[in-house]
Design a protein around this motif. Structure first.
Motif, PDB file in Angstrom:
ATOM      1  N   PHE A 135      -5.814 -12.855  15.136  1.00  0.00           N
ATOM      2  CA  PHE A 135      -6.554 -13.432  14.016  1.00  0.00           C
ATOM      3  C   PHE A 135      -7.530 -12.416  13.425  1.00  0.00           C
ATOM      4  CE2 PHE A 135     -10.665 -15.531  12.970  1.00  0.00           C
ATOM      5  CZ  PHE A 135     -10.294 -16.067  11.744  1.00  0.00           C
ATOM      6  N   VAL A 136      -8.235 -11.691  14.306  1.00  0.00           N
ATOM      7  CA  VAL A 136      -9.197 -10.692  13.823  1.00  0.00           C
ATOM      8  C   VAL A 136      -8.473  -9.476  13.253  1.00  0.00           C
ATOM      9  CG1 VAL A 136     -11.058  -9.123  14.487  1.00  0.00           C
ATOM     10  CG2 VAL A 136     -10.981 -11.437  15.443  1.00  0.00           C
ATOM     11  N   THR A 137      -7.489  -8.959  14.008  1.00  0.00           N
ATOM     12  CA  THR A 137      -6.819  -7.712  13.641  1.00  0.00           C
ATOM     13  C   THR A 137      -6.043  -7.830  12.331  1.00  0.00           C
ATOM     14  OG1 THR A 137      -6.515  -7.302  15.997  1.00  0.00           O
ATOM     15  CG2 THR A 137      -5.303  -5.888  14.488  1.00  0.00           C
ATOM     16  N   LEU A 138      -5.242  -8.878  12.223  1.00  0.00           N
ATOM     17  CA  LEU A 138      -4.351  -9.001  11.079  1.00  0.00           C
ATOM     18  C   LEU A 138      -4.802 -10.075  10.084  1.00  0.00           C
ATOM     19  CD1 LEU A 138      -1.054  -8.805  13.157  1.00  0.00           C
ATOM     20  CD2 LEU A 138      -2.087  -6.971  11.818  1.00  0.00           C
ATOM     21  N   GLY A 139      -5.382 -11.169  10.594  1.00  0.00           N
ATOM     22  CA  GLY A 139      -5.801 -12.239   9.707  1.00  0.00           C
ATOM     23  C   GLY A 139      -7.071 -11.920   8.942  1.00  0.00           C
ATOM     24  N   LEU A 140      -8.179 -11.681   9.665  1.00  0.00           N
ATOM     25  CA  LEU A 140      -9.450 -11.384   9.010  1.00  0.00           C
ATOM     26  C   LEU A 140      -9.375 -10.080   8.220  1.00  0.00           C
ATOM     27  CD1 LEU A 140     -12.343 -12.336  11.456  1.00  0.00           C
ATOM     28  CD2 LEU A 140     -11.715 -13.405   9.293  1.00  0.00           C
ATOM     29  N   ALA A 141      -8.709  -9.082   8.788  1.00  0.00           N
ATOM     30  CA  ALA A 141      -8.592  -7.798   8.086  1.00  0.00           C
ATOM     31  C   ALA A 141      -7.878  -7.986   6.752  1.00  0.00           C
ATOM     32  CB  ALA A 141      -7.858  -6.778   8.954  1.00  0.00           C
ATOM     33  N   SER A 142      -6.811  -8.784   6.746  1.00  0.00           N
ATOM     34  CA  SER A 142      -6.087  -9.040   5.497  1.00  0.00           C
ATOM     35  C   SER A 142      -6.940  -9.833   4.520  1.00  0.00           C
ATOM     36  CB  SER A 142      -4.791  -9.805   5.800  1.00  0.00           C
ATOM     37  OG  SER A 142      -3.925  -9.040   6.604  1.00  0.00           O
ATOM     38  N   PHE A 143      -7.680 -10.813   5.033  1.00  0.00           N
ATOM     39  CA  PHE A 143      -8.533 -11.626   4.169  1.00  0.00           C
ATOM     40  C   PHE A 143      -9.581 -10.764   3.466  1.00  0.00           C
ATOM     41  CE2 PHE A 143     -12.582 -13.918   3.761  1.00  0.00           C
ATOM     42  CZ  PHE A 143     -12.213 -14.892   2.848  1.00  0.00           C
ATOM     43  N   PHE A 144     -10.225  -9.877   4.226  1.00  0.00           N
ATOM     44  CA  PHE A 144     -11.262  -9.031   3.635  1.00  0.00           C
ATOM     45  C   PHE A 144     -10.669  -8.031   2.636  1.00  0.00           C
ATOM     46  CE2 PHE A 144     -13.959 -10.125   7.453  1.00  0.00           C
ATOM     47  CZ  PHE A 144     -14.927 -10.800   6.714  1.00  0.00           C
ATOM     48  N   VAL A 145      -9.448  -7.578   2.885  1.00  0.00           N
ATOM     49  CA  VAL A 145      -8.795  -6.695   1.917  1.00  0.00           C
ATOM     50  C   VAL A 145      -8.567  -7.435   0.605  1.00  0.00           C
ATOM     51  CG1 VAL A 145      -6.581  -5.614   1.356  1.00  0.00           C
ATOM     52  CG2 VAL A 145      -7.714  -5.061   3.488  1.00  0.00           C
ATOM     53  N   ILE A 146      -8.153  -8.701   0.697  1.00  0.00           N
ATOM     54  CA  ILE A 146      -7.943  -9.507  -0.512  1.00  0.00           C
ATOM     55  C   ILE A 146      -9.250  -9.642  -1.296  1.00  0.00           C
ATOM     56  CG2 ILE A 146      -7.371 -11.816  -1.346  1.00  0.00           C
ATOM     57  CD1 ILE A 146      -5.451 -12.013   1.074  1.00  0.00           C
ATOM     58  N   ILE A 147     -10.349  -9.911  -0.578  1.00  0.00           N
ATOM     59  CA  ILE A 147     -11.655 -10.008  -1.230  1.00  0.00           C
ATOM     60  C   ILE A 147     -12.019  -8.679  -1.884  1.00  0.00           C
ATOM     61  CG2 ILE A 147     -14.124 -10.394  -0.866  1.00  0.00           C
ATOM     62  CD1 ILE A 147     -12.417 -12.903  -0.634  1.00  0.00           C
ATOM     63  N   ALA A 148     -11.787  -7.578  -1.164  1.00  0.00           N
ATOM     64  CA  ALA A 148     -12.111  -6.251  -1.696  1.00  0.00           C
ATOM     65  C   ALA A 148     -11.334  -5.970  -2.977  1.00  0.00           C
ATOM     66  CB  ALA A 148     -11.814  -5.184  -0.649  1.00  0.00           C
ATOM     67  N   LEU A 149     -10.049  -6.355  -3.007  1.00  0.00           N
ATOM     68  CA  LEU A 149      -9.222  -6.092  -4.183  1.00  0.00           C
ATOM     69  C   LEU A 149      -9.604  -6.985  -5.361  1.00  0.00           C
ATOM     70  CD1 LEU A 149      -5.746  -5.645  -2.457  1.00  0.00           C
ATOM     71  CD2 LEU A 149      -7.129  -3.871  -3.555  1.00  0.00           C
ATOM     72  N   GLN A 150     -10.269  -8.090  -5.086  1.00  0.00           N
ATOM     73  CA  GLN A 150     -10.724  -8.949  -6.176  1.00  0.00           C
ATOM     74  C   GLN A 150     -11.932  -8.358  -6.898  1.00  0.00           C
ATOM     75  OE1 GLN A 150     -11.378 -12.741  -4.272  1.00  0.00           O
ATOM     76  NE2 GLN A 150      -9.267 -13.409  -4.573  1.00  0.00           N
ATOM     77  N   PHE A 151     -12.682  -7.487  -6.212  1.00  0.00           N
ATOM     78  CA  PHE A 151     -13.883  -6.899  -6.789  1.00  0.00           C
ATOM     79  C   PHE A 151     -13.718  -5.420  -7.141  1.00  0.00           C
ATOM     80  CE2 PHE A 151     -15.575 -10.634  -4.721  1.00  0.00           C
ATOM     81  CZ  PHE A 151     -16.596 -11.040  -5.564  1.00  0.00           C
ATOM     82  N   ASN A 152     -12.718  -4.757  -6.537  1.00  0.00           N
ATOM     83  CA  ASN A 152     -12.513  -3.325  -6.773  1.00  0.00           C
ATOM     84  C   ASN A 152     -11.035  -3.028  -6.960  1.00  0.00           C
ATOM     85  OD1 ASN A 152     -15.075  -3.296  -4.616  1.00  0.00           O
ATOM     86  ND2 ASN A 152     -15.275  -1.850  -6.300  1.00  0.00           N
ATOM     87  N   ASP A 153     -10.750  -1.862  -7.533  1.00  0.00           N
ATOM     88  CA  ASP A 153      -9.366  -1.433  -7.704  1.00  0.00           C
ATOM     89  C   ASP A 153      -8.825  -0.895  -6.388  1.00  0.00           C
ATOM     90  OD1 ASP A 153      -9.656   1.768  -7.828  1.00  0.00           O
ATOM     91  OD2 ASP A 153     -11.357   0.805  -8.823  1.00  0.00           O
ATOM     92  N   PRO A 154      -7.486  -0.794  -6.241  1.00  0.00           N
ATOM     93  CA  PRO A 154      -6.887  -0.324  -4.989  1.00  0.00           C
ATOM     94  C   PRO A 154      -7.348   1.070  -4.571  1.00  0.00           C
ATOM     95  CG  PRO A 154      -5.226  -1.356  -6.377  1.00  0.00           C
ATOM     96  CD  PRO A 154      -6.465  -1.234  -7.216  1.00  0.00           C
ATOM     97  N   VAL A 155      -7.621   1.958  -5.536  1.00  0.00           N
ATOM     98  CA  VAL A 155      -8.050   3.310  -5.189  1.00  0.00           C
ATOM     99  C   VAL A 155      -9.406   3.275  -4.481  1.00  0.00           C
ATOM    100  CG1 VAL A 155      -8.662   5.583  -6.089  1.00  0.00           C
ATOM    101  CG2 VAL A 155      -6.738   4.335  -7.064  1.00  0.00           C
ATOM    102  N   THR A 156     -10.310   2.446  -4.984  1.00  0.00           N
ATOM    103  CA  THR A 156     -11.617   2.317  -4.354  1.00  0.00           C
ATOM    104  C   THR A 156     -11.472   1.791  -2.929  1.00  0.00           C
ATOM    105  OG1 THR A 156     -12.690   1.903  -6.478  1.00  0.00           O
ATOM    106  CG2 THR A 156     -13.871   1.195  -4.503  1.00  0.00           C
ATOM    107  N   VAL A 157     -10.604   0.809  -2.750  1.00  0.00           N
ATOM    108  CA  VAL A 157     -10.371   0.265  -1.409  1.00  0.00           C
ATOM    109  C   VAL A 157      -9.803   1.349  -0.496  1.00  0.00           C
ATOM    110  CG1 VAL A 157      -9.090  -1.447  -0.073  1.00  0.00           C
ATOM    111  CG2 VAL A 157     -10.068  -2.062  -2.287  1.00  0.00           C
ATOM    112  N   ALA A 158      -8.898   2.184  -1.035  1.00  0.00           N
ATOM    113  CA  ALA A 158      -8.320   3.269  -0.238  1.00  0.00           C
ATOM    114  C   ALA A 158      -9.382   4.289   0.155  1.00  0.00           C
ATOM    115  CB  ALA A 158      -7.195   3.950  -1.022  1.00  0.00           C
ATOM    116  N   ILE A 159     -10.324   4.562  -0.747  1.00  0.00           N
ATOM    117  CA  ILE A 159     -11.398   5.500  -0.441  1.00  0.00           C
ATOM    118  C   ILE A 159     -12.248   4.974   0.711  1.00  0.00           C
ATOM    119  CG2 ILE A 159     -13.538   6.530  -1.321  1.00  0.00           C
ATOM    120  CD1 ILE A 159     -12.188   6.664  -4.078  1.00  0.00           C
TER     121      ILE A 159
END
Length: 310
Positions: A83-107
């Protein structure tokens, strides 16, 4: 500095190749994901992806190691870590992509080796050597080079905090998958965590659908979209996560996480094979990342030790 025997060098190189393969397979799932992303909400997509991965891993584990091993596994711990490794990590990535572009997330993701090394130094009391420091520096620099030259602004805010949270969840969870499930093989560890993530994600997706009427666009999902989901789930999660856990178990989360910064190159390589342009800057960045990972493990720069020089 301690010399590394030829046998140990071969084992480390093999583990690094496994990690490299994991990152390349994971990157291959990103273009495929574009086929299904427009038609499935993020939580439903996470659930579908994890479920497909679990449906592949569970029968393989059952056939390979037997019924007793599967039934006696610590499923509660596996579900929590998954849940933490794949679930929460994926959830936070989704939130990050809603506020920033993919390049920023990659940085932001390029700091994962820092989190991995700090975790090993604090939790496992790993000595912070000059080779480790140099490898870490090269890995972060190579990761930043690999994502440079494209549009992206690093504005500190909710998106960046969410990306950092995703990195911390995945880093901690990857190490915990190995540490908390010592009696399981890499196949078993990967299966219980992926299956645990699938169960939690399915419940969350059902709740999201019932409460917000946020369901997949089933009428728009055809053979091509399902194929994209299959590649994203079976390849980019089931196979990639299995290889990742194998490599983390052999070289540690710190060194393994360094390879993560080469993902932009692997993605570019796949796009190139499909007819896209070649990016030499990302190639350079990937080379620096791999060199940094090898230096941190003592696979480069050990020549003076084995020859007896001071």
């Amino acid at each position: 500095m301690t010399a590394i025997s030829p046998g140990a060098q071969r084992a480390l190189l093999a583990a690094n190749l496994i990690c490299l393969a994991s990152m390349a397979i994971w990157a291959a799932g990103l273009p495929a994901a574009n086929l299904i992303i427009p038609h499935m909400p993020p939580i439903a997509l996470t659930a579908g992806r994890a479920t497909l991965a679990a449906l592949v891993l569970l029968p393989v584990w059952w056939l390979w190691e037997g019924r007793n091993t599967v039934l006696r596994a610590d499923w509660r711990t596996g579900a929590w870590v998954g849940f933490v490794t794949l679930g929460l990590a994926s959830f936070f990535v989704i939130i990050a992509l809603q506020f920033n572009d993919p390049v920023t997330v990659a940085i932001v993701t390029a700091v994962m080796p820092v989190a991995g090394i700090l975790l090993e130094c604090l939790a496992d009391r790993r000595p912070f050597t000059r080779a480790l420091a140099l490898g870490l520096l090269l890995s972060v620099a190579g990761g930043l080079i690999a994502v440079s030259g494209t549009e992206g602004n690093l504005d500190f805010g909710i998106g960046v905090l969410a990306a950092l949270a995703s990195v911390l969840c995945y880093t901690w969870g990857s190490r915990e998958t190995v540490k908390a499930l010592p009696d399981l093989s890499p196949l078993g560890r990967s299966t219980v965590t992926v299956a645990g993530c699938a169960v939690v994600a399915l419940i969350a997706a059902l709740g999201d659908g019932l409460l917000r009427d946020n369901w997949p666009q089933w009428q728009a999902i055809g053979p091509a979209e399902f194929a994209g989901l299959a590649i994203f789930g079976i390849g980019s999660m089931a196979i990639s996560q299995l290889l990742w856990i194998v490599s983390v178990g052999r070289i540690g989360i710190g060194a393994a996480s360094m390879h993560m910064n080469a993902v932009p190159f692997y993605t570019m390589l796949i796009v190139f094979l499909l007819g896209g342009p070649w990016n030499w800057l990302q190639t350079l960045g990937a080379g620096i990342v791999v060199a940094g990972a090898l230096i941190a493990q003592g696979l480069i720069g050990q020549r003076w030790t084995t020859t007896g020089a001071p």
